[in-house]
Design an enzyme around this catalytic site. Sequence first.
Site: not given
Length: 292
Positions: A130, A141, A193, A233, A261
Amino acid sequence: MGVVRDPLRGRARPAPEHTDEQIVAAMTPIPPQRWAVLTGAGISTDSGIPDYRGPGSPARTPMTVQTFLSHPAQRARYWARGWIGWKRMTAVHPNAGHRALARIAPLGIITQNVDGLHQAAGSEPVIDLHGRLDRVVCLDCGLTLGRDRVQEELDALNPDFLAELAVSTETLETAPDGDVELEHTAGFRVYDCPRCGGLLKPDVVYFGESVPRPRVDAAFALVEEASGLAVLGTSLAVHSGLRFVRAAVKAGMLVVVVTDGPTRADELPVLRSISRVADFLAVWESALEGAG
């Protein structure tokens, strides 16, 4: 703000069918360098980074890419919260779980986390599925900047913002993605930017975005090369991680899932631990030391 549906709603944590020692005994015939590892927020909670879906976690509404792009006020909202949060993230360090996994030295790690703590602990190779919070990318750009550079620019653009807040920053809760729970962000100035004036965004995959194909391909290649998959996890609530578990199960690999969980893999043929990740890794590492 966009609403993110929780795919774990209504699921309960399963009762353990095996002890951690029994699970590790099933794992040890496969040497650590033949294990692929998939990690999620649960390995970083002991470092002080909260998770989205762990037991006791409050309901959260993460920013979607659609919201981020929808209006300048939403981008200012994100950057104000992230600007404060990054100051805290730079003080976060690997915990016992990260360090144990680095010593175990599996074939490779696929992480859904964006905190860089696996690399800080010495693990390699690591696929940042991610992305990374310490990088910022221009959406127009493609220029990539270090987060510290962007922080300095935001400091210069907003010298009085903290003084004008009606709350103390010490009382603000840190969110799982490194920002803070701050509602009053009007007037915060966003840095654009420096090359093209385009929109800057942390180089992370927001909810509503797709993981870049090269990362997905690299992660599948790692799983295909491995003999076992350890999932540590993560609730596997998002498809970006769940697909690797399904692929490993389909290939007949031994799959171990460790989190305290419920997960979306609980109906799959996996070995399931509900221990804390660091506790499970301590058992695995101890068994490897005994076998050595």
